[in-house]
Every structure is written in structure tokens, then in C-alpha cells.
Design an enzyme around this catalytic site. Structure first.
Site, mmCIF file in Angstrom:
data_model
loop_
_atom_site.group_PDB
_atom_site.id
_atom_site.type_symbol
_atom_site.label_atom_id
_atom_site.label_comp_id
_atom_site.label_asym_id
_atom_site.label_seq_id
_atom_site.Cartn_x
_atom_site.Cartn_y
_atom_site.Cartn_z
ATOM 1 N N GLU A 47 0.815 -1.218 0.000
ATOM 2 C CA GLU A 47 0.000 0.000 0.000
ATOM 3 C C GLU A 47 0.845 1.263 0.000
ATOM 4 O O GLU A 47 1.992 1.252 0.470
ATOM 5 C CB GLU A 47 -0.951 -0.012 1.199
ATOM 6 C CG GLU A 47 -0.315 0.324 2.531
ATOM 7 C CD GLU A 47 -1.097 1.357 3.301
ATOM 8 O OE1 GLU A 47 -1.489 2.384 2.687
ATOM 9 O OE2 GLU A 47 -1.312 1.165 4.514
ATOM 10 N N VAL A 90 -3.568 9.886 14.355
ATOM 11 C CA VAL A 90 -2.456 9.543 13.468
ATOM 12 C C VAL A 90 -2.996 8.626 12.389
ATOM 13 O O VAL A 90 -4.044 8.003 12.540
ATOM 14 C CB VAL A 90 -1.284 8.847 14.205
ATOM 15 C CG1 VAL A 90 -0.656 9.763 15.215
ATOM 16 C CG2 VAL A 90 -1.755 7.541 14.832
ATOM 17 N N HIS A 111 -1.780 4.268 8.222
ATOM 18 C CA HIS A 111 -0.962 3.812 7.092
ATOM 19 C C HIS A 111 0.510 4.145 7.328
ATOM 20 O O HIS A 111 0.849 5.150 7.948
ATOM 21 C CB HIS A 111 -1.436 4.482 5.799
ATOM 22 C CG HIS A 111 -2.903 4.335 5.557
ATOM 23 N ND1 HIS A 111 -3.447 3.233 4.956
ATOM 24 C CD2 HIS A 111 -3.938 5.151 5.868
ATOM 25 C CE1 HIS A 111 -4.757 3.372 4.893
ATOM 26 N NE2 HIS A 111 -5.078 4.530 5.439
#
Length: 555
Positions: free
Chosen positions: A196, A365, A368
Site C-alpha cells: 500500500e 495519526v 498507514h
């Protein structure tokens, strides 16, 4: 590796590349197709009236007999949100962790599949055998527990799909990453890594969740009034932090939003959330407590928090209004295209006298990985080939540059768009064409019945309004029986534009009389000439182009 020699391997992203959300990737090994994730995307600003966006699965429908399984990496909407729609068209078993499967089943309660769906709960110890491959899994850290990476073992090496992840040294329990297994995969040989890319442009490591918990603790103990926390319904780590700190600060929690209620009930039931019995109270009992004793957790109809926050700010919510001394914690990042809406909502909160805390105040936060997290994954896996996924195009480029910094060559990296085929055959990896891919728009109960033409019309209506000409003809006498009558919405204020309406009516009348005197005429010709002549006239007078709709009746 498998003993059987695999002749053909294809990677085909159907969503999640060139965009945020709507994750779906096809892994094709010989004659078998495997689908990783089945997500949705929230609509962009220009998608007027659209509820959600899902991937175009024409390729899967055309090859549905070859689809052997749908593998879900985690339980967020961007990974499971379209599962019910996909299962309407494709009959295939669904694999995922315990929580992910439970959340996927909730989607099928709203839109049941026309066939019996087989669900298989898997863990990092599971192994699923197929003719062309076997599949294993490893735990990753994300903002929802039980997130998994998926591994397809082939004769060329492992094909690894990371799902969404970050590395957090403070992660424990069901959030803890399986670093040993990741390293083992790298040592055994990773053929293709699909990783990702959402935060590939952000330097450093993603901030640890322990920092957020500490800030929440300070805020919950010091806030003078109510605290409103806007959160995604599937952000279990943030929900647990709020519940924990609410108990420690002796506050009661009110849950607002059906998706959030379902998520919390499910999380508590399955053991993914822990909360003391009297911490959560119904919204009807909120008035029994002082304002400094209340925490409100809110999300919208589809688990999207900005909608809920906007509804509360605009005083459209029946029970909750923003007050002075409230503290609003925005624990999410707005979806692409919703930044303006977010800014307007924050301005309204400030006008109401509430304090706003965002990620700059350490109340949120990302779930990812940032650049150093992504580099760590690349170093652990040491792939022969790399395909960045799940991110906008610039993020995919940034991720590919990180891979090159670690020594990979450009020839080893493939940046694919939706529908692109990355194919390995006869010892060579190359881009080998495309399959149909794109967006399917969901509007109400309609699936895919709203396309570019309808969106164009909606945009036109929103910009310059509508101008309707209604006339009734007596065909036998070849004359106008009544009208033309002009109806207008969103174009001009009619009472102040009477002369414009009279002249427009006269123009339409002249066009109609030119045709009705003839022995034969086509309705389409009359309507088109009315549109053309009125379009020219109205633009000359107003510099606007409303949608012009002639309605002609006869008796």
C-alpha cells in the site's frame, strides 16, 4: 513455493490504484482467479447525489467460474464495503479474520446475496490449498485489529499483498505485526510484492498510537465541558482509546450513529473492545449528567464521520448541538475531495465557541505506513518485482522511488492503472493489455444506473437550473391549443424577469407554428429547434445555459 510449475501469473488491479479507497486486486494464477479486497470509495464533489462508488467487476463476471475466493485483508469500508454488491454477481467463498468476516456479514444483512455464501475465518497460521497455489496469511498493524497480509505461493515464489499497514513498536495483542513471518517470507523468496502507498509521500515513521493515548488522557481530564469525538466507525483502535480514557476520567460515553453502534456492539461481543458495563449510556440519559462528565462519539450513516459532524454543526441533529465550552476531537483525515467541506465544518464549530483538536494536537495519526515503514516492508520482503497499490497516482510514484532508493531497478517496478494487466509468462514480466475497469456509482437502490450523462445533467442543473416549455397542440386544426407556458427553477427569479419569459414564450411559439402548419412533422425536430433557439436567446440575455426541456402534448 508450489511443486507444480505455474505457467501464467497476472496481477490486475480493479480499484485502489490512482485513488484512495475502493481496493480490489485480481491475482490470476493459471486458470484460477483470486480477489484481494472488495472495497468502496466515498463520492467526490462532482458526483452529485451519489452515495458510494464501487469497482467495475465486469472482468470477474465474465470469468466467474474461475473465481476461487475473495480474500479480505481487514474490516474497513475501503476493503469490504462492496462485498455485498460483488456477491450479487459472483459466487465465491470469502476468507478473512474473525472480525473482518463478522463485519462483512453485517453488509450482507443489508443486501443479501442470491446464493449461499461460504465464509472462512483464517489466522496467521491458516493455509488454504487450491489447484494452482496455496494461500497463507500474516498479521499487520492497522487501525482495526486482525488485519492480515495475504500470500499466494507459486512456483516462482510468493506473491504478497500487504493490505493496509504501518509499523508501531507499541502495538500489542491483535494489533501486533507478524515481523518474524514477514522476514521468513523474504528469506524464502518474494516474487511480487503489492504494498500500500497511502502515505508514501510522508517522510519518517507514522507516529505511534501510544502518543495519541497520552494526548487523549490529558484532554479528557482537562476539558471544561463535553467532548465530541468524530471517528470512523471501523477505527477500533481509536474507539478503544476513547472508551479506556473515558473510564479513567470518570466520564460517560454516548454513541451516535447506527454504524458506530453496530461496530461497538460487535467489537464487545467478539472481544475486540473492552469496556466497563456502566461506561456507555443511551443518548436519552445524557441530560442526567453534568456536561464535564460526557463524551460523545459520533459517525455518519455509512461510518463516515464528516457527515455526522456537519449534521451536528448545522443543528440538524435532534439531540446534539455544538455548545460553548465543548471540545471537538477530529480523529480522522477527510476523504479526497472533501477538504473544503471539512474546512467549512471546522469554521462552524469555531463560531459556536467550541475548541477544535485535530492531528496537529496529537489526537489522530494515520493507520498507514509512512516512508520509513514502507522501506521496512520492502527490506523485509526483498521482492523480485514490486507493484505499488492503494494510493493516488503521485503516491504510487513516490512509493516506486522509495523502492529504487533501496536498490530496485525501474524494470522491476510496475505502476498499474485500474484494469491494467501485469503479466508474467515465459520468464518475462510485462504490461500486457487491459480489462474493463472503472467506477460503478451507487445512488439509493440503483447500482450502476447513474453514469456520466446523468452526472453531467445533475451538474448542469446545479449550475444554471432548468427551463421548461409546455405547450398543447390541436393537431386536427393544426394550431396551438394552449401555451407555450414557461416553468423555470434555479435559472432566474421569475417575478423580476417577466419580459424575459414573455420573449422566450414568443420564440417557442414561432418555432411551433412553423411546424404545425405542415402536413407532417417530427416531434424531435420541433423540440430540438426549441432547444437551439432558446439556448441562443437565453445565453445572449443572461450568459447562462440552463437545461431546456420542451414538453409538447396534443389532442
Amino acid at each position: 513455493m508450489t511443486k507444480k510449475k505455474n505457467e501464467l501469473i497476472r496481477i490486475i488491479p480493479l480499484g485502489g490504484v490512482g485513488e484512495i479507497g475502493k481496493a480490489m486486486c485480481v491475482v490470476e494464477i493459471d486458470e484460477e482467479l483470486f480477489v484481494v479486497d472488495s472495497g468502496l470509495m466515498f463520492p467526490e464533489d462532482e458526483m452529485l447525489g451519489i452515495d458510494i462508488v464501487i469497482p467495475d467487476i465486469t472482468y470477474l463476471e465474465e470469468n466467474k467460474e474461475r473465481v476461487k475466493g475473495i480474500f479480505l485483508t481487514h474490516g474497513h469500508e475501503d476493503a469490504i464495503g462492496s462485498i455485498a454488491y460483488i456477491l450479487q454477481k459472483v459466487k465465491a467463498p470469502v476468507y478473512g479474520s474473525k472480525l473482518t468476516i463478522a463485519l462483512a456479514k453485517e453488509h450482507l444483512k443489508e443486501l443479501p446475496a442470491p446464493h449461499q455464501v461460504k465464509f472462512f475465518e483464517v489466522t496467521n497460521r491458516s493455509r488454504m490449498n487450491f489447484n494452482s497455489t496455496y494461500v497463507t496469511f500474516f498479521h499487520t498493524t492497522h487501525s482495526i485489529p486482525d488485519s492480515l497480509g495475504v500470500v499466494f505461493h507459486t512456483s516462482e515464489g510468493a506473491i504478497v499483498h500487504t493490505g493496509e499497514f504501518k509499523f508501531d513498536q507499541s502495538a500489542t495483542g491483535k494489533f501486533k505485526p507478524d515481523l518474524a513471518k514477514m522476514a521468513q517470507l523474504g528469506e524464502e523468496g518474494v516474487f511480487i510484492l503489492l504494498s500500500e502507498s497511502c502515505e508514501a509521500e510522508r517522510p519518517g515513521y507514522t507516529t505511534s498510537e501510544i502518543v495519541i493515548e497520552e494526548q487523549l488522557s490529558k484532554t479528557f481530564h482537562s476539558a471544561p465541558g463535553r467532548i465530541l469525538v468524530a471517528v470512523y466507525a471501523s477505527n477500533f483502535i481509536r474507539i478503544q482509546q476513547v472508551l479506556t480514557q473515558a473510564q479513567k476520567s470518570f466520564r460517560k460515553v454516548v454513541i451516535v450513529g447506527k454504524p458506530l453502534e453496530k461496530a461497538v456492539d460487535l467489537g464487545v461481543q467478539l472481544g475486540y473492545l473492552t469496556v466497563e458495563e456502566d461506561t456507555i449510556i443511551p443518548i436519552s440519559e445524557m441530560q442526567k449528567y453534568q456536561e464535564e462528565e460526557i463524551i460523545i462519539i459520533a459517525t455518519g450513516n455509512r461510518g463516515e464521520p464528516l457527515d455526522a459532524l456537519e449534521k451536528i454543526v448545522r443543528k440538524h441533529h435532534r439531540d446534539i448541538k455544538i455548545k460553548q465550552n465543548d471540545t471537538v476531537l477530529i480523529t480522522f483525515t477527510p476523504s479526497p475531495g472533501m477538504e473544503v467541506q471539512m474546512a467549512n465544518t471546522m469554521n462552524s464549530i469555531a463560531k459556536a465557541g467550541a475548541e477544535i483538536l485535530t492531528s496537529s494536537k496529537n489526537v489522530h495519526v494515520s493507520g498507514h505506513g509512512s516512508q520509513e515503514d514502507l522501506k521496512l516492508m520492502l527490506n523485509l520482503m526483498q521482492p523480485k518485482y514490486f507493484i505499488p497499490v492503494q494510493g493516488e497516482y503521485r503516491m504510487l510514484i513516490a512509493h516506486s522511488k522509495l523502492a529504487q532508493q533501496l536498490g530496485m531497478q525501474k524494470s522491476q517496478i510496475f505502476i498499474a492503472d485500474k484494469g491494467d494487466i501485469v503479466e508474467y509468462k515465459n520468464g518475462k514480466m510485462r504490461m500486457s493489455g487491459r480489462v474493463q475497469a472503472g467506477n460503478v456509482l451507487i445512488d439509493g437502490i440503483g447500482v450502476g444506473d447513474v453514469g456520466n450523462i446523468v452526472l453531467r445533467d445533475r451538474k448542469l442543473l446545479s449550475q444554471d437550473g432548468i427551463f421548461i416549455v409546455v405547450v398543447t397542440l390541436n393537431r386536427a386544426q393544426k394550431k396551438i391549443a394552449s401555451g407555450p407556458e414557461i416553468l423555470s427553477r434555479g435559472f432566474v427569479y421569475v417575478r423580476e424577469s417577466e419580459q424575459l419569459m414573455v420573449e422566450a414564450s414568443e420564440i417557442a411559439k414561432n418555432v411551433i407554428e412553423k411546424y404545425v402548419g405542415k402536413d407532417t412533422f417530427e416531434w424531435t425536430n420541433i423540440k430540438q429547434e426549441i432547444r437551439d433557439t432558446l439556448n441562443t436567446y437565453l445565453f445572449q440575455k443572461t450568459k447562462r445555459r440552463p437545461m431546456i426541456i420542451p414538453i409538447i402534448m396534443e389532442y
